[in-house]
Motif scaffolding. Structure first.
Motif, PDB file in Angstrom:
ATOM      1  N   CYS A 420       0.830  -1.206   0.000  1.00  0.00           N
ATOM      2  CA  CYS A 420       0.000   0.000   0.000  1.00  0.00           C
ATOM      3  C   CYS A 420       0.864   1.255   0.000  1.00  0.00           C
ATOM      4  CB  CYS A 420      -0.937   0.003   1.206  1.00  0.00           C
ATOM      5  SG  CYS A 420      -2.014  -1.442   1.323  1.00  0.00           S
ATOM      6  N   VAL A 421       2.115   1.121  -0.472  1.00  0.00           N
ATOM      7  CA  VAL A 421       3.062   2.232  -0.523  1.00  0.00           C
ATOM      8  C   VAL A 421       3.382   2.603  -1.974  1.00  0.00           C
ATOM      9  CG1 VAL A 421       5.380   3.010   0.105  1.00  0.00           C
ATOM     10  CG2 VAL A 421       4.057   1.607   1.696  1.00  0.00           C
ATOM     11  N   HIS A 422       3.774   1.603  -2.760  1.00  0.00           N
ATOM     12  CA  HIS A 422       4.127   1.857  -4.148  1.00  0.00           C
ATOM     13  C   HIS A 422       2.868   1.921  -5.007  1.00  0.00           C
ATOM     14  CE1 HIS A 422       7.630  -0.174  -2.243  1.00  0.00           C
ATOM     15  NE2 HIS A 422       8.272   0.830  -2.834  1.00  0.00           N
ATOM     16  N   TRP A 423       3.072   2.152  -6.303  1.00  0.00           N
ATOM     17  CA  TRP A 423       1.958   2.402  -7.201  1.00  0.00           C
ATOM     18  C   TRP A 423       1.968   1.448  -8.381  1.00  0.00           C
ATOM     19  CZ3 TRP A 423      -1.316   5.817  -5.124  1.00  0.00           C
ATOM     20  CH2 TRP A 423      -0.813   6.673  -4.146  1.00  0.00           C
ATOM     21  N   CYS A 424       0.773   1.039  -8.789  1.00  0.00           N
ATOM     22  CA  CYS A 424       0.645   0.227  -9.992  1.00  0.00           C
ATOM     23  C   CYS A 424       1.202   0.989 -11.188  1.00  0.00           C
ATOM     24  CB  CYS A 424      -0.824  -0.109 -10.270  1.00  0.00           C
ATOM     25  SG  CYS A 424      -1.632  -1.192  -9.068  1.00  0.00           S
ATOM     26  N   LEU A 425       1.773   0.251 -12.121  1.00  0.00           N
ATOM     27  CA  LEU A 425       2.194   0.806 -13.407  1.00  0.00           C
ATOM     28  C   LEU A 425       1.520   0.027 -14.528  1.00  0.00           C
ATOM     29  CD1 LEU A 425       6.029   1.412 -12.911  1.00  0.00           C
ATOM     30  CD2 LEU A 425       4.192   3.074 -12.797  1.00  0.00           C
ATOM     31  N   PRO A 426       0.770   0.737 -15.398  1.00  0.00           N
ATOM     32  CA  PRO A 426       0.439   2.155 -15.307  1.00  0.00           C
ATOM     33  C   PRO A 426      -0.442   2.434 -14.090  1.00  0.00           C
ATOM     34  CG  PRO A 426      -0.849   1.109 -17.037  1.00  0.00           C
ATOM     35  CD  PRO A 426       0.128   0.077 -16.554  1.00  0.00           C
ATOM     36  N   GLY A 427      -0.507   3.721 -13.703  1.00  0.00           N
ATOM     37  CA  GLY A 427      -1.272   4.075 -12.523  1.00  0.00           C
ATOM     38  C   GLY A 427      -1.079   5.527 -12.142  1.00  0.00           C
ATOM     39  N   PRO A 428      -1.419   5.889 -10.899  1.00  0.00           N
ATOM     40  CA  PRO A 428      -1.370   7.294 -10.477  1.00  0.00           C
ATOM     41  C   PRO A 428      -0.012   7.950 -10.610  1.00  0.00           C
ATOM     42  CG  PRO A 428      -2.652   5.998  -8.916  1.00  0.00           C
ATOM     43  CD  PRO A 428      -2.029   5.022  -9.866  1.00  0.00           C
ATOM     44  N   VAL A 429       1.069   7.169 -10.498  1.00  0.00           N
ATOM     45  CA  VAL A 429       2.395   7.777 -10.570  1.00  0.00           C
ATOM     46  C   VAL A 429       2.664   8.356 -11.954  1.00  0.00           C
ATOM     47  CG1 VAL A 429       3.624   5.665 -11.216  1.00  0.00           C
ATOM     48  CG2 VAL A 429       4.800   7.418  -9.875  1.00  0.00           C
ATOM     49  N   ASP A 430       1.940   7.917 -12.970  1.00  0.00           N
ATOM     50  CA  ASP A 430       2.093   8.530 -14.296  1.00  0.00           C
ATOM     51  C   ASP A 430       1.723  10.011 -14.254  1.00  0.00           C
ATOM     52  OD1 ASP A 430       2.859   6.090 -15.462  1.00  0.00           O
ATOM     53  OD2 ASP A 430       0.780   5.513 -15.797  1.00  0.00           O
ATOM     54  N   THR A 431       0.771  10.365 -13.390  1.00  0.00           N
ATOM     55  CA  THR A 431       0.383  11.770 -13.257  1.00  0.00           C
ATOM     56  C   THR A 431       1.548  12.613 -12.740  1.00  0.00           C
ATOM     57  OG1 THR A 431      -1.900  11.110 -12.807  1.00  0.00           O
ATOM     58  CG2 THR A 431      -1.282  13.350 -12.200  1.00  0.00           C
ATOM     59  N   TRP A 432       2.381  12.035 -11.878  1.00  0.00           N
ATOM     60  CA  TRP A 432       3.545  12.768 -11.391  1.00  0.00           C
ATOM     61  C   TRP A 432       4.430  13.192 -12.558  1.00  0.00           C
ATOM     62  CZ3 TRP A 432       5.658   9.471  -6.706  1.00  0.00           C
ATOM     63  CH2 TRP A 432       4.582   9.149  -5.851  1.00  0.00           C
ATOM     64  N   ASN A 433       4.582  12.299 -13.529  1.00  0.00           N
ATOM     65  CA  ASN A 433       5.426  12.623 -14.677  1.00  0.00           C
ATOM     66  C   ASN A 433       4.728  13.566 -15.650  1.00  0.00           C
ATOM     67  OD1 ASN A 433       7.806  11.197 -13.966  1.00  0.00           O
ATOM     68  ND2 ASN A 433       6.798   9.273 -14.507  1.00  0.00           N
ATOM     69  N   GLU A 434       3.413  13.584 -15.653  1.00  0.00           N
ATOM     70  CA  GLU A 434       2.709  14.610 -16.415  1.00  0.00           C
ATOM     71  C   GLU A 434       3.013  15.994 -15.833  1.00  0.00           C
ATOM     72  OE1 GLU A 434      -1.182  11.972 -17.906  1.00  0.00           O
ATOM     73  OE2 GLU A 434      -1.341  13.310 -16.173  1.00  0.00           O
ATOM     74  N   ILE A 435       3.040  16.077 -14.498  1.00  0.00           N
ATOM     75  CA  ILE A 435       3.391  17.344 -13.850  1.00  0.00           C
ATOM     76  C   ILE A 435       4.874  17.643 -14.079  1.00  0.00           C
ATOM     77  CG2 ILE A 435       3.491  18.583 -11.664  1.00  0.00           C
ATOM     78  CD1 ILE A 435       1.143  16.869 -10.709  1.00  0.00           C
ATOM     79  N   LEU A 436       5.717  16.623 -13.990  1.00  0.00           N
ATOM     80  CA  LEU A 436       7.149  16.818 -14.228  1.00  0.00           C
ATOM     81  C   LEU A 436       7.383  17.397 -15.623  1.00  0.00           C
ATOM     82  CD1 LEU A 436      10.121  16.444 -13.378  1.00  0.00           C
ATOM     83  CD2 LEU A 436       9.986  14.115 -14.321  1.00  0.00           C
ATOM     84  N   LEU A 437       6.644  16.948 -16.598  1.00  0.00           N
ATOM     85  CA  LEU A 437       6.780  17.495 -17.951  1.00  0.00           C
ATOM     86  C   LEU A 437       6.525  18.997 -17.964  1.00  0.00           C
ATOM     87  CD1 LEU A 437       7.022  17.506 -20.996  1.00  0.00           C
ATOM     88  CD2 LEU A 437       4.744  16.483 -21.150  1.00  0.00           C
ATOM     89  N   GLN A 438       5.527  19.457 -17.223  1.00  0.00           N
ATOM     90  CA  GLN A 438       5.240  20.889 -17.178  1.00  0.00           C
ATOM     91  C   GLN A 438       6.375  21.650 -16.496  1.00  0.00           C
ATOM     92  OE1 GLN A 438       2.489  22.013 -18.921  1.00  0.00           O
ATOM     93  NE2 GLN A 438       2.548  19.838 -19.419  1.00  0.00           N
ATOM     94  N   VAL A 439       6.955  21.070 -15.456  1.00  0.00           N
ATOM     95  CA  VAL A 439       8.082  21.714 -14.768  1.00  0.00           C
ATOM     96  C   VAL A 439       9.295  21.783 -15.703  1.00  0.00           C
ATOM     97  CG1 VAL A 439       9.666  21.518 -12.809  1.00  0.00           C
ATOM     98  CG2 VAL A 439       7.236  20.988 -12.506  1.00  0.00           C
ATOM     99  N   VAL A 440       9.586  20.685 -16.381  1.00  0.00           N
ATOM    100  CA  VAL A 440      10.720  20.652 -17.317  1.00  0.00           C
ATOM    101  C   VAL A 440      10.480  21.627 -18.467  1.00  0.00           C
ATOM    102  CG1 VAL A 440      11.968  19.198 -18.967  1.00  0.00           C
ATOM    103  CG2 VAL A 440      11.414  18.312 -16.707  1.00  0.00           C
ATOM    104  N   LYS A 441       9.249  21.708 -18.926  1.00  0.00           N
ATOM    105  CA  LYS A 441       8.921  22.605 -20.035  1.00  0.00           C
ATOM    106  C   LYS A 441       9.210  24.052 -19.660  1.00  0.00           C
ATOM    107  CE  LYS A 441       5.087  23.704 -23.168  1.00  0.00           C
ATOM    108  NZ  LYS A 441       3.666  23.377 -23.508  1.00  0.00           N
ATOM    109  N   ARG A 442       8.841  24.452 -18.471  1.00  0.00           N
ATOM    110  CA  ARG A 442       9.081  25.824 -18.043  1.00  0.00           C
ATOM    111  C   ARG A 442      10.580  26.093 -17.875  1.00  0.00           C
ATOM    112  NH1 ARG A 442       8.872  28.039 -13.051  1.00  0.00           N
ATOM    113  NH2 ARG A 442       7.913  26.200 -12.154  1.00  0.00           N
ATOM    114  N   TRP A 443      11.292  25.110 -17.303  1.00  0.00           N
ATOM    115  CA  TRP A 443      12.745  25.258 -17.146  1.00  0.00           C
ATOM    116  C   TRP A 443      13.443  25.344 -18.498  1.00  0.00           C
ATOM    117  CZ3 TRP A 443      16.213  21.132 -18.476  1.00  0.00           C
ATOM    118  CH2 TRP A 443      17.562  21.409 -18.218  1.00  0.00           C
ATOM    119  N   ALA A 444      13.101  24.434 -19.413  1.00  0.00           N
ATOM    120  CA  ALA A 444      13.758  24.410 -20.712  1.00  0.00           C
ATOM    121  C   ALA A 444      13.472  25.674 -21.507  1.00  0.00           C
ATOM    122  CB  ALA A 444      13.322  23.176 -21.503  1.00  0.00           C
TER     123      ALA A 444
END
Length: 457
Positions: A420-444
């Motif tokens: 009950c700690v880690h996340w299924c793949l695919p699963g909710p943790v994919d959303t973290w990388n959707e947000i990461l893309l926005q952070v990287v986009k602004r930095w780049a």
């Protein structure tokens, strides 16, 4: 007079006739045609707009800048929206060689799929989390190295990113082991892995560092060291020396700080949690230690970047993925420990005390490291990837009993291990990388704008 004899006209011989005809055909006719053509008025010139494209003009550097970066958003404030529109980019079969077996919920027989159909909608004006775009992410990190540093949740997020990218572009595992039934934490070859994306010259790595600083992990199986040891003043040499070659580093840790541990600074014991020798040491807790570990890890990135020769210095982005809560309900080995199939409803679960303390410390240390990097001129942007509230609502996205294949194939069981700690793949943790893309986009966007501004027109 006698009758006169009639006179006959002479006829040219056949050879002469042929010569006359040839002269007319090859000489006289072309001359007449040429005379006719020369007597015609000249045609108007064709319009250049349809036949000849105007030559491009060199634009000044300011005009060549990319589109403005997306706004800085508070991704911790939002709501989950159910959506069937966005297609899944990968599954447990297409990326099974990358996913740790214990998080491949589909391959292990989890019957429901509703947990795959939720999107995060930030409330801030102009803030969105679009579906992940592999082409855009790889374009932004072309020729760059993205590294995840931390515990098994860092690996969880890293594997999610690799699967998302591999859904559109070929990848090569160039360091470490592939998938399978290795437990991840104990399999050394899965602790340090690297994937190459030849189409863009990009690499993605994961570095096992559960404390972010130097530490010795407690032994497994009940034999050997029964507690962790953290050396708070020492960088973890398994990843820190590679900072100069890393462009985007994502730090993620937290759950290992909950275990019994003794803390050292400059060789002396400075505290402990669940102290192994309570008669000689006083409990100090782990919140302050966690904060110090995050501070020192970020400080190591900034310091090493600042010490790099300016001619060899590359802009860097340091991201801290904030604490991801667990969702054990009742006993850890109950079949219902984390058996939800839908997220918590709005207002049903608020961040708990530990969630707030851990994520709050991370946010404050990110702000302090950002200021330190600017003061040193280190060329490091520091950001928080705030997933604590989002993750707290997703009790439906853990492997639970499906950390093992088909746990109920023989019928219901009274006791079963749960994750009950880690996340299924695919699963909710994919959303973290959707947000990461926005952070990287602004930095780049900022990095590219600076490059354009400094280049000659």
């Amino acid at each position: 007079m006698g009758a006169s004899t009639p006179r006959h006209h002479s006829t040219p011989p056949p050879l002469l006739t042929k010569r006359i005809l040839a002269f007319a055909f090859y000489v006289l006719v072309p001359l007449a045609l040429l005379h006719y053509l020369l007597s015609l008025p000249p045609p108007p010139p064709p319009p250049t707009s349809t036949l000849t494209a105007p030559k491009p003009q060199q634009q000044p550097a300011a005009a060549r800048k990319r589109a403005p970066p997306p706004p800085r958003c508070d991704y911790s404030d939002g709501e989950l929206v159910r959506s069937e529109a966005a297609p899944l980019l990968y599954n447990g079969t297409s990326c099974g060689g990358t996913i740790k077996a214990g998080q491949n919920c589909e391959a292990h027989g989890r019957p429901d799929t509703g947990y795959l159909r939720w999107q995060w909608r930030p409330r801030g004006a102009g803030c969105t989390v679009p579906p992940f775009d592999p082409a855009e992410f790889l374009r932004l990190v072309r020729g760059r190295h993205v590294a995840f540093v931390g515990d098994s949740l860092a690996r969880n997020q890293c594997e999610s990113l690799v699967c998302l990218l591999s859904s559109a572009f070929p990848s090569q595992l160039v360091r470490g082991a592939g998938g399978g039934d290795g437990d991840g934490d104990g399999d050394e070859l899965r602790k340090f892995r690297r994937w190459a994306f030849p189409s863009h010259g990009a690499t993605v790595s994961v570095f096992w560092s559960p404390f972010l600083v130097n530490g010795t992990e407690k032994a497994k199986g009940g034999t050997g060291l029964n507690h962790n040891r953290l050396f708070l003043d020492q960088p973890d040499q398994r990843w820190a020396p590679e900072v100069p070659g890393i462009d985007v580093v994502v730090l993620s840790a937290g759950h290992w700080f909950l275990h019994p541990a003794v803390y050292y600074d400059r060789g002396a014991v400075v505290g402990c949690h669940q102290c192994p020798d309570p008669n000689n040491r006083t409990e100090t807790g782990f919140f302050g230690v966690f904060r110090l570990a995050v501070r020192n890890a970020l400080g190591e990135i900034v310091l090493r970047a600042a010490r790099t020769e300016p001619s060899n210095r590359r802009p860097k982005l340091a991201v801290v993925t904030t604490f991801s809560p667990a969702h054990f309900e009742g006993d850890w080995d109950s079949p219902r420990a984390c058996a939800r199939t839908e997220p918590y409803a709005p207002g049903e679960r608020e961040p708990e005390y530990m969630d707030r303390e851990m994520s709050g410390a991370e946010a404050e240390e990110v702000a302090a490291a950002r200021a330190d990097a600017a003061a040193r001129g280190a060329g490091v942007d520091v950001e928080a990837l705030e997933v604590t509230r989002l993750a707290g609502l997703r009790a439906d996205g853990h492997p639970g009993p499906y950390m093992h294949p088909f746990p109920f194939a023989g019928g219901e069981r009274d006791r079963v291990p749960n994750d009950c700690v880690h996340w299924c793949l695919p699963g909710p943790v994919d959303t973290w990388n959707e947000i990461l893309l926005q952070v990287v986009k602004r930095w780049a966007a900022g990095v590219d704008a600076d490059d354009d501004a400094s280049s000659p027109p």
